[in-house]
Design a protein around this motif. Structure first.
Motif, PDB file in Angstrom:
ATOM      1  N   UNK A  83       7.624  21.345 -33.259  1.00  0.00           N
ATOM      2  CA  UNK A  83       6.822  21.661 -32.070  1.00  0.00           C
ATOM      3  C   UNK A  83       7.309  20.863 -30.861  1.00  0.00           C
ATOM      4  N   UNK A  84       7.663  19.605 -31.081  1.00  0.00           N
ATOM      5  CA  UNK A  84       8.177  18.787 -29.980  1.00  0.00           C
ATOM      6  C   UNK A  84       9.538  19.303 -29.501  1.00  0.00           C
ATOM      7  N   UNK A  85      10.391  19.714 -30.429  1.00  0.00           N
ATOM      8  CA  UNK A  85      11.694  20.251 -30.048  1.00  0.00           C
ATOM      9  C   UNK A  85      11.534  21.524 -29.222  1.00  0.00           C
ATOM     10  N   UNK A  86      10.556  22.328 -29.561  1.00  0.00           N
ATOM     11  CA  UNK A  86      10.311  23.553 -28.796  1.00  0.00           C
ATOM     12  C   UNK A  86       9.919  23.220 -27.351  1.00  0.00           C
ATOM     13  N   UNK A  87       9.453  22.013 -27.139  1.00  0.00           N
ATOM     14  CA  UNK A  87       9.104  21.550 -25.782  1.00  0.00           C
ATOM     15  C   UNK A  87      10.258  20.757 -25.148  1.00  0.00           C
ATOM     16  N   UNK A  88      11.426  20.799 -25.782  1.00  0.00           N
ATOM     17  CA  UNK A  88      12.605  20.150 -25.213  1.00  0.00           C
ATOM     18  C   UNK A  88      12.806  18.700 -25.614  1.00  0.00           C
ATOM     19  N   UNK A  89      12.088  18.226 -26.627  1.00  0.00           N
ATOM     20  CA  UNK A  89      12.171  16.811 -26.996  1.00  0.00           C
ATOM     21  C   UNK A  89      13.446  16.437 -27.737  1.00  0.00           C
ATOM     22  N   UNK A  90      14.319  17.399 -27.986  1.00  0.00           N
ATOM     23  CA  UNK A  90      15.573  17.102 -28.682  1.00  0.00           C
ATOM     24  C   UNK A  90      16.779  17.223 -27.757  1.00  0.00           C
ATOM     25  N   UNK A  91      16.525  17.260 -26.455  1.00  0.00           N
ATOM     26  CA  UNK A  91      17.624  17.544 -25.530  1.00  0.00           C
ATOM     27  C   UNK A  91      18.181  16.328 -24.823  1.00  0.00           C
ATOM     28  N   UNK A  92      17.532  15.188 -24.968  1.00  0.00           N
ATOM     29  CA  UNK A  92      18.146  13.961 -24.448  1.00  0.00           C
ATOM     30  C   UNK A  92      17.913  12.826 -25.438  1.00  0.00           C
ATOM     31  N   UNK A 113      16.634   9.692 -25.424  1.00  0.00           N
ATOM     32  CA  UNK A 113      15.390   8.936 -25.589  1.00  0.00           C
ATOM     33  C   UNK A 113      14.250   9.794 -26.102  1.00  0.00           C
ATOM     34  N   UNK A 114      14.184  11.026 -25.661  1.00  0.00           N
ATOM     35  CA  UNK A 114      13.133  11.912 -26.190  1.00  0.00           C
ATOM     36  C   UNK A 114      13.406  12.247 -27.655  1.00  0.00           C
ATOM     37  N   UNK A 115      14.674  12.374 -28.015  1.00  0.00           N
ATOM     38  CA  UNK A 115      15.013  12.608 -29.419  1.00  0.00           C
ATOM     39  C   UNK A 115      14.606  11.409 -30.267  1.00  0.00           C
ATOM     40  N   UNK A 116      14.854  10.209 -29.766  1.00  0.00           N
ATOM     41  CA  UNK A 116      14.464   8.996 -30.492  1.00  0.00           C
ATOM     42  C   UNK A 116      12.956   8.990 -30.726  1.00  0.00           C
ATOM     43  N   UNK A 117      12.202   9.292 -29.693  1.00  0.00           N
ATOM     44  CA  UNK A 117      10.749   9.340 -29.837  1.00  0.00           C
ATOM     45  C   UNK A 117      10.298  10.396 -30.832  1.00  0.00           C
ATOM     46  N   UNK A 137      19.030   6.874 -34.741  1.00  0.00           N
ATOM     47  CA  UNK A 137      20.189   6.723 -33.844  1.00  0.00           C
ATOM     48  C   UNK A 137      21.180   7.865 -34.047  1.00  0.00           C
ATOM     49  N   UNK A 138      21.374   8.274 -35.293  1.00  0.00           N
ATOM     50  CA  UNK A 138      22.262   9.395 -35.576  1.00  0.00           C
ATOM     51  C   UNK A 138      21.713  10.680 -34.930  1.00  0.00           C
ATOM     52  N   UNK A 139      20.435  10.911 -35.086  1.00  0.00           N
ATOM     53  CA  UNK A 139      19.815  12.082 -34.462  1.00  0.00           C
ATOM     54  C   UNK A 139      19.907  12.015 -32.946  1.00  0.00           C
ATOM     55  N   UNK A 140      19.790  10.809 -32.393  1.00  0.00           N
ATOM     56  CA  UNK A 140      19.888  10.627 -30.939  1.00  0.00           C
ATOM     57  C   UNK A 140      21.247  11.069 -30.426  1.00  0.00           C
ATOM     58  N   UNK A 141      22.262  10.976 -31.266  1.00  0.00           N
ATOM     59  CA  UNK A 141      23.585  11.413 -30.869  1.00  0.00           C
ATOM     60  C   UNK A 141      23.828  12.884 -31.161  1.00  0.00           C
ATOM     61  N   UNK A 142      23.389  13.351 -32.315  1.00  0.00           N
ATOM     62  CA  UNK A 142      23.699  14.705 -32.776  1.00  0.00           C
ATOM     63  C   UNK A 142      22.967  15.785 -31.984  1.00  0.00           C
TER      64      UNK A 142
END
Length: 191
Positions: free
Chosen positions: A116-125, A127-131, A176-181
């Motif tokens: 649900x968070x990714x659908x709101x763009x939380x995986x696109x940068x 720091x938001x990915x880290x959160x 951290x890996x997800x923050x990069x990928x």
């Protein structure tokens, strides 16, 4: 003659960039379950804990984030049900109920949240990915640790010591890996 690529919109997850069909969804759900099962085989025993460090949680969060909440939950539910039915793809090639099954239940809920968070763009940068990953991990522990305490007949503080504390550094590395990928995947798609 050039082929037009659909524009990236808010409200999309990475899987939405593949042309929509029921076959796509079935393949993505089954693939997410299989990825989680394979990642669970990357397991390192933790002294004093009945729960090993695995790649399973990273895969589950990645599945939820890339597939979205609905497909992520379906994928992790398929993973759980197949393991309960006897497919030996839980951590270290096990199947069925164990003291660590609560973490699998937590992964189902976490996949919904991170999807649900990714659908709101939380995986696109970064720091938001880290959160997003930290929220997913917190959900997994919120279900897994109390289940461990109950199933292993230990106090909650003992369950925290055996089923949470030893895993924090590994989870930070997974985040951290997800923050990069994930942000990198979005940047590549935008090109």
């Amino acid at each position: 003659m050039s082929t037009a690529v659909a524009p990236i919109r808010t409200g999309q997850v990475l899987a939405d960039l593949i042309p929509a069909s029921r076959v796509r969804d079935v393949v993505l759900v089954a693939g997410g379950a299989a990825l989680t099962g394979l990642a669970a085989q990357i397991a390192v025993p933790v002294p004093g804990s009945p729960v090993p460090v695995t790649g399973q949680t990273f895969a589950a969060l990645l599945v939820g984030t890339t597939l979205g909440a609905r497909r992520g939950v379906a994928s992790l539910a398929l993973y759980a049900l197949a393991g309960l039915a006897g497919l030996p793809w839980f951590a270290q090639g096990t199947a069925g109920f164990s003291v660590s099954f609560g973490y699998i239940l937590g992964m189902i809920l976490a996949s919904a949240a991170v999807g649900a968070l990714a659908r709101r763009g939380a995986d696109r940068n970064v720091w938001r990915t880290a959160g997003t990953m930290l929220i997913g991990e917190a959900i997994i522990y919120a279900v897994g640790v109390p289940y461990l305490a109950y199933a292993a007949d230990m106090s909650l503080s003992a369950a925290v010591a055996a089923g949470l504390t030893p895993f924090l550094i590994g989870d930070a590395l997974k985040a951290a890996l997800a923050m990069g990928v994930l942000p990198t995947a979005w940047k590549l798609v935008k090109r």
